[in-house]
Write a protein that holds these residues in place. Structure first.
Motif, PDB file in Angstrom:
ATOM      1  N   GLY A  84      -5.757  -2.796  -0.488  1.00  0.00           N
ATOM      2  CA  GLY A  84      -4.485  -2.346  -0.181  1.00  0.00           C
ATOM      3  C   GLY A  84      -4.363  -1.917   1.611  1.00  0.00           C
ATOM      4  O   GLY A  84      -3.339  -1.717   2.402  1.00  0.00           O
ATOM      5  N   THR A  85      -5.550  -1.162   1.661  1.00  0.00           N
ATOM      6  CA  THR A  85      -6.125  -0.728   3.201  1.00  0.00           C
ATOM      7  C   THR A  85      -5.704  -1.547   3.708  1.00  0.00           C
ATOM      8  O   THR A  85      -5.423  -1.636   5.381  1.00  0.00           O
ATOM      9  CB  THR A  85      -6.773   0.549   2.961  1.00  0.00           C
ATOM     10  OG1 THR A  85      -6.897   1.620   1.658  1.00  0.00           O
ATOM     11  CG2 THR A  85      -6.851   0.917   4.033  1.00  0.00           C
ATOM     12  N   VAL A  86      -6.530  -2.446   3.733  1.00  0.00           N
ATOM     13  CA  VAL A  86      -6.985  -3.790   4.724  1.00  0.00           C
ATOM     14  C   VAL A  86      -5.375  -4.143   4.844  1.00  0.00           C
ATOM     15  O   VAL A  86      -4.972  -4.423   5.669  1.00  0.00           O
ATOM     16  CB  VAL A  86      -7.808  -4.607   4.045  1.00  0.00           C
ATOM     17  CG1 VAL A  86      -7.515  -5.948   5.159  1.00  0.00           C
ATOM     18  CG2 VAL A  86      -9.478  -3.987   4.069  1.00  0.00           C
ATOM     19  N   TYR A  87      -4.836  -4.391   3.893  1.00  0.00           N
ATOM     20  CA  TYR A  87      -3.451  -5.429   3.475  1.00  0.00           C
ATOM     21  C   TYR A  87      -2.458  -4.807   4.996  1.00  0.00           C
ATOM     22  O   TYR A  87      -1.858  -5.508   5.630  1.00  0.00           O
ATOM     23  CB  TYR A  87      -2.545  -5.042   2.447  1.00  0.00           C
ATOM     24  CG  TYR A  87      -1.727  -6.383   2.258  1.00  0.00           C
ATOM     25  CD1 TYR A  87      -1.461  -7.328   2.888  1.00  0.00           C
ATOM     26  CD2 TYR A  87      -0.127  -5.462   2.882  1.00  0.00           C
ATOM     27  CE1 TYR A  87       0.064  -8.101   1.944  1.00  0.00           C
ATOM     28  CE2 TYR A  87       0.804  -6.147   2.749  1.00  0.00           C
ATOM     29  CZ  TYR A  87       0.932  -7.428   2.669  1.00  0.00           C
ATOM     30  OH  TYR A  87       2.173  -8.413   2.108  1.00  0.00           O
ATOM     31  N   LEU A  88      -2.267  -3.392   4.610  1.00  0.00           N
ATOM     32  CA  LEU A  88      -1.901  -2.364   5.750  1.00  0.00           C
ATOM     33  C   LEU A  88      -2.333  -2.334   6.658  1.00  0.00           C
ATOM     34  O   LEU A  88      -1.465  -2.756   7.627  1.00  0.00           O
ATOM     35  CB  LEU A  88      -1.746  -1.290   5.044  1.00  0.00           C
ATOM     36  CG  LEU A  88      -1.020  -0.699   3.778  1.00  0.00           C
ATOM     37  CD1 LEU A  88      -1.077   0.287   3.513  1.00  0.00           C
ATOM     38  CD2 LEU A  88       0.689  -0.897   3.571  1.00  0.00           C
ATOM     39  N   ILE A  89      -3.112  -2.422   6.982  1.00  0.00           N
ATOM     40  CA  ILE A  89      -4.046  -1.909   8.236  1.00  0.00           C
ATOM     41  C   ILE A  89      -2.891  -3.866   8.881  1.00  0.00           C
ATOM     42  O   ILE A  89      -3.368  -3.431  10.148  1.00  0.00           O
ATOM     43  CB  ILE A  89      -5.256  -2.071   8.479  1.00  0.00           C
ATOM     44  CG1 ILE A  89      -6.214  -1.000   8.133  1.00  0.00           C
ATOM     45  CG2 ILE A  89      -5.893  -2.560   9.799  1.00  0.00           C
ATOM     46  CD1 ILE A  89      -6.705  -0.636   8.083  1.00  0.00           C
TER      47      ILE A  89
END
Length: 392
Positions: A84-89
């Protein structure tokens, strides 16, 4: 309202005969019968369906929470947060950069970062249901990314509001963000430790009482969430997460099914009512560039998520195409931008961008094998499967 249901049903039946997904057809029904197109107008003011549309979103996310068990969170928490964090970044970062390149203003760039960066929980849920993929292995990271997206959105909206209002400053942003985070933490603790108590409170053999109970809980918590600065969708999701782990979870899932489908259709129909096709040509090129950027970022994040979970190219393709849709949260940001007096091109841009992806995402998800063939390893796996299928 009756006309809205019938129009959505007729178009969906016609589209089903030629293999089209229901989401863009429901939206098309709203466009054709709304105030911005010639011919029959069912509603002069799209806000007349606002409450029913909100209920559709609540029920879609409530159902998603029922499917997403607490055990899934416990088992894949780290992977979920990482994906999820990589998706948002990737997506929010690309959206912010795109906003600055357009040169419409700094506040506009912050709005575009959220519009381009955050997937539509409602459309993602509908795609998974329509394609019967709720039990597929890649659905867990998809739902995990949606949860991380929604948590980020709650904090993002709280931080963005004082920036757009030009009044309250950093202190108010931190206070609102802390209030939103505290409420999310309270819901998470209730879902983690209060299952037994909730199970006793909700348990009944009477289907009528059970429907009233879970519907009241979902709508009430969604409303309280909104008051705390948390998206009502995530509040409904958390209630579904709690009730899905109770002894009544399976019965609730069956009982909410027709409600979810009926009011979900109204949600997408109401979205169509808000779109004015006449405004779209003026922002056509920025919309197409943003769509291409979103497709690229979703493919990259899908490949990363698949790698984290040990999946192959087909699962990576399913993740990428399913999460491509943008919808209700982009419309929330459009409303905030209009109220703040930002660049007048923002509203038609967001409408066109969301409409294109609302059509493209279900179509792409249903044909995800096409993308899987061109992803790294896709051709190799296809050749291996062909060898296995050829008799010795």
């Amino acid at each position: 309202m009756g006309g809205a249901f019938l129009a959505a049903a007729i178009l969906a039946r016609v589209g089903g005969r030629i293999g089209l997904p229901t989401i863009p057809l429901f939206i098309l029904a709203g466009i054709l019968l709304g105030p911005h197109t010639p011919g029959v107008v069912l509603l002069d003011d799209p806000h007349d369906l606002e409450m029913l549309s909100a209920l559709g979103l609540v029920l879609l996310l409530f159902y998603l929470g029922l499917e997403f068990h607490l055990d899934d969170l416990k088992a894949g928490g780290r992977k979920m947060v990482l994906a999820g964090t990589v998706y948002l970044i990737l997506n929010v970062g690309a959206g912010l950069g795109f906003g600055f390149v357009l040169g419409w203003g700094n506040a506009e760039a912050l709005v575009l970062a959220g519009v381009i960066g955050i997937s539509s929980s409602a459309i993602v849920t509908k795609i998974l249901v329509d394609l019967k993929r709720l039990n597929s292995p890649e659905t867990k990271p998809i739902l995990g990314i949606i949860v991380v997206d929604d948590v980020f959105l709650a904090l993002y909206l709280a931080a963005l509001q004082p920036i757009l209002s030009h009044s309250d400053g950093l202190g108010a942003a931190l206070r609102d963000g802390g209030k939103a985070f505290g409420f999310l933490l309270l819901l998470a603790l209730a879902a983690r430790f209060g299952t037994k108590l909730i199970s006793k409170l909700i348990d009944t053999r009477d289907d009528e009482l059970l429907v009233i109970s879970f519907l009241g809980a979902a709508v009430f918590v969604a409303g309280v969430s909104d008051w705390f600065g948390v998206a009502d969708a995530i509040g409904a999701f958390m209630v579904g997460l709690m009730l899905g782990s109770t002894s009544s979870g399976d019965r609730i899932m069956k009982l909410v099914h027709p409600l979810r489908d009926a009011f979900g259709a109204i949600f997408f129909f109401a979205f169509g009512l808000s779109i004015n096709p006449g405004d779209l040509p003026s922002v056509m090129w920025p919309v197409l560039m943003a769509v291409a950027l979103t497709v690229a970022m979703n493919v990259l994040s899908g490949m990363f998520s698949a790698r984290v979970y040990g999946f192959g190219p087909l699962e990576a393709s399913n993740i990428s195409t399913t999460l491509m849709a943008r919808g209700e949260f982009a419309l929330i940001l459009a409303t905030m931008a209009a109220g703040a007096g930002l660049d007048e091109r923002l509203s038609p841009f967001i409408a066109g961008y969301v409409l294109v992806l609302a059509v493209l995402a279900p179509l792409a998800a249903g044909r995800s094998t096409w993308l899987a063939r061109i992803l790294p390893g896709g051709r190799v796996k296809e050749k291996e499967e062909e060898k296995v299928s050829v008799p010795a």
